[in-house]
Design an enzyme around this catalytic site. Structure first.
Site, short mmCIF file in Angstrom:
data_model
loop_
_atom_site.label_atom_id
_atom_site.label_comp_id
_atom_site.label_asym_id
_atom_site.label_seq_id
_atom_site.Cartn_x
_atom_site.Cartn_y
_atom_site.Cartn_z
N HIS A 171 0.99 -1.15 0.07
CA HIS A 171 -0.28 0.15 0.27
C HIS A 171 1.01 1.12 -0.04
O HIS A 171 2.25 1.38 0.81
CB HIS A 171 -0.97 -0.22 1.21
CG HIS A 171 -0.18 0.40 2.60
ND1 HIS A 171 0.70 -1.20 2.71
CD2 HIS A 171 -0.42 0.83 3.78
CE1 HIS A 171 0.54 -0.01 4.28
NE2 HIS A 171 0.39 0.71 4.57
N HIS A 224 5.18 -4.81 10.83
CA HIS A 224 5.49 -4.03 11.41
C HIS A 224 5.10 -5.15 13.06
O HIS A 224 4.84 -5.71 13.14
CB HIS A 224 4.25 -3.10 12.50
CG HIS A 224 5.03 -1.75 11.40
ND1 HIS A 224 5.25 -0.90 11.98
CD2 HIS A 224 3.51 -1.61 10.20
CE1 HIS A 224 5.22 -0.18 10.43
NE2 HIS A 224 4.08 -0.32 10.51
N ASP A 238 0.10 -4.34 6.64
CA ASP A 238 -0.52 -3.26 7.93
C ASP A 238 -2.15 -3.79 8.04
O ASP A 238 -3.00 -3.07 8.32
CB ASP A 238 -1.18 -2.15 7.43
CG ASP A 238 0.81 -1.27 7.84
OD1 ASP A 238 1.61 -2.15 8.04
OD2 ASP A 238 1.01 0.14 7.65
N ASP A 249 6.13 4.98 4.79
CA ASP A 249 6.41 3.81 5.34
C ASP A 249 6.93 2.64 4.70
O ASP A 249 7.27 2.00 4.96
CB ASP A 249 6.59 3.65 6.84
CG ASP A 249 5.06 2.63 7.58
OD1 ASP A 249 4.07 3.30 6.97
OD2 ASP A 249 4.99 2.12 8.49
N HIS A 250 6.39 2.32 3.59
CA HIS A 250 6.85 1.23 3.02
C HIS A 250 7.09 1.54 1.82
O HIS A 250 7.10 0.24 1.28
CB HIS A 250 5.04 0.44 2.89
CG HIS A 250 4.84 0.18 3.98
ND1 HIS A 250 3.94 -1.96 4.24
CD2 HIS A 250 3.87 0.32 5.73
CE1 HIS A 250 3.62 -1.22 5.90
NE2 HIS A 250 3.62 -0.34 6.13
N HIS A 280 -7.29 -1.09 6.00
CA HIS A 280 -6.58 0.19 6.59
C HIS A 280 -6.44 1.51 5.33
O HIS A 280 -6.59 2.20 5.90
CB HIS A 280 -4.94 -0.41 6.68
CG HIS A 280 -4.31 0.19 7.01
ND1 HIS A 280 -3.82 0.90 7.69
CD2 HIS A 280 -2.43 0.34 6.21
CE1 HIS A 280 -2.45 1.07 7.99
NE2 HIS A 280 -1.32 1.04 7.31
N HIS A 304 1.89 4.08 2.16
CA HIS A 304 2.06 4.55 2.98
C HIS A 304 3.69 4.84 3.00
O HIS A 304 4.34 3.59 2.48
CB HIS A 304 1.62 3.82 4.29
CG HIS A 304 -0.31 4.46 4.97
ND1 HIS A 304 -0.34 3.62 5.67
CD2 HIS A 304 -0.96 5.49 4.33
CE1 HIS A 304 -1.27 4.02 6.08
NE2 HIS A 304 -1.56 5.29 5.45
ZN LIG Z 1 0.17 1.70 6.51
#
Ligand SMILES: [Zn+2]
Length: 258
Positions: free
Chosen positions: A56, A169, A131, A60-61, A114, A58
């Site tokens: 996805h 995570h 996530d 941090d990905h 999410h 985001h």
């Molecule tokens: Zn995320």
């Protein structure tokens, strides 16, 4: 069995590095939010990066995708709905990621909740779920509805018990503390809380999990269990006739849980 090693990034992200079964020298990385630790792991393990799988949009990905793709000429797979400029092969539900020269093949599952673009990759008895599903927990609802997320988790829950679950995570300990509050009578949750407490005190990883285990300890996969429903109703102070209502109540409870 698929060989995937965690690359740590930021405070609690795991970027999963998959070693190609065919040649043992090529690799695929899932959700490289940061290029630097991935490059260090590739150097250390003597691997060449051939492809990148994104779950996805985001940061941090995806933060390290452009740099790694440019440096290695790696092919980038990601959700079509995310409309990310770095994605070469946009994917929809039920698409196949076939990397025959690496001996790797994954089926794409659309798992909105999410985020709306969220996808998961299933293959070789492993699920890379970003996530969406965490051990003993699930992602927050940033874009989707409770009903969407529950449907996504139900789809994941239809996979075989022995499926190895690679989450993005390290949230397991906090999630189990919450799970023990929801289901104080669930012996496996209490045992897991203790074993995970020991692992985390040594800074050891608690993943991958298995789907069978998640079905027994994860309150978000257990919204149809009478004990989870009763706890959610007691906390919400309302009757929750629908599993999506139970899910929404447990999610909201967790969002405020410290
Ligand atoms: Zn995320």
């Amino acid at each position: 069995m698929l060989e995937a090693s965690p690359v740590r990034a930021f405070s609690d992200n795991y970027l999963w590095l998959i070693r190609a079964p065919r040649d043992g020298r090529s690799a695929v990385v899932v959700d490289p939010g940061d290029a630097r630790p991935v490059q260090a792991a590739l150097d250390e393990q003597g691997l060449a990066l051939r492809a990148i799988l994104v779950t996805h949009h985001h940061p941090d990905h995806v933060g390290g995708v452009a740099e790694l793709a440019a440096r290695h000429g790696a092919l980038v797979f990601g959700p079509a709905r995310g409309r990310m400029p770095c994605v070469h092969r946009p994917l929809d539900d039920d698409d196949e990621v076939s990397l025959a020269e690496l001996g790797l093949e994954f089926r794409v599952m659309a798992v909105p909740g999410h985020t709306l673009d969220h996808i998961a990759y299933y293959g070789h008895g492993a699920l890379f779920c970003g996530d969406t599903l965490f051990s003993a927990g699930c992602g927050r609802l940033f874009e989707g509805t409770a009903a969407q997320m529950l449907a996504s988790l139900d789809r994941i829950a239809s996979l075989p018990d022995q499926t190895r679950i690679f989450c993005a995570h390290e949230y397991t300990f906090a999630n189990l503390r919450f799970a023990a509050t929801v289901e104080p009578g669930n012996a496996e949750v209490l045992e897991s809380l203790e074993s995970v407490r020991v692992l985390r005190s040594r800074d050891a990883i608690t993943l991958p999990s298995t789907l069978g285990r998640e079905r027994r300890i994860n309150p978000f996969l257990r919204c149809r269990e009478p004990a989870v429903r009763a706890a959610a109703e007691a906390h919400a102070g309302a009757v929750l006739p629908d599993p999506a209502d139970v899910f929404a109540a447990v999610r909201a409870w967790k969002d405020g849980f410290r």
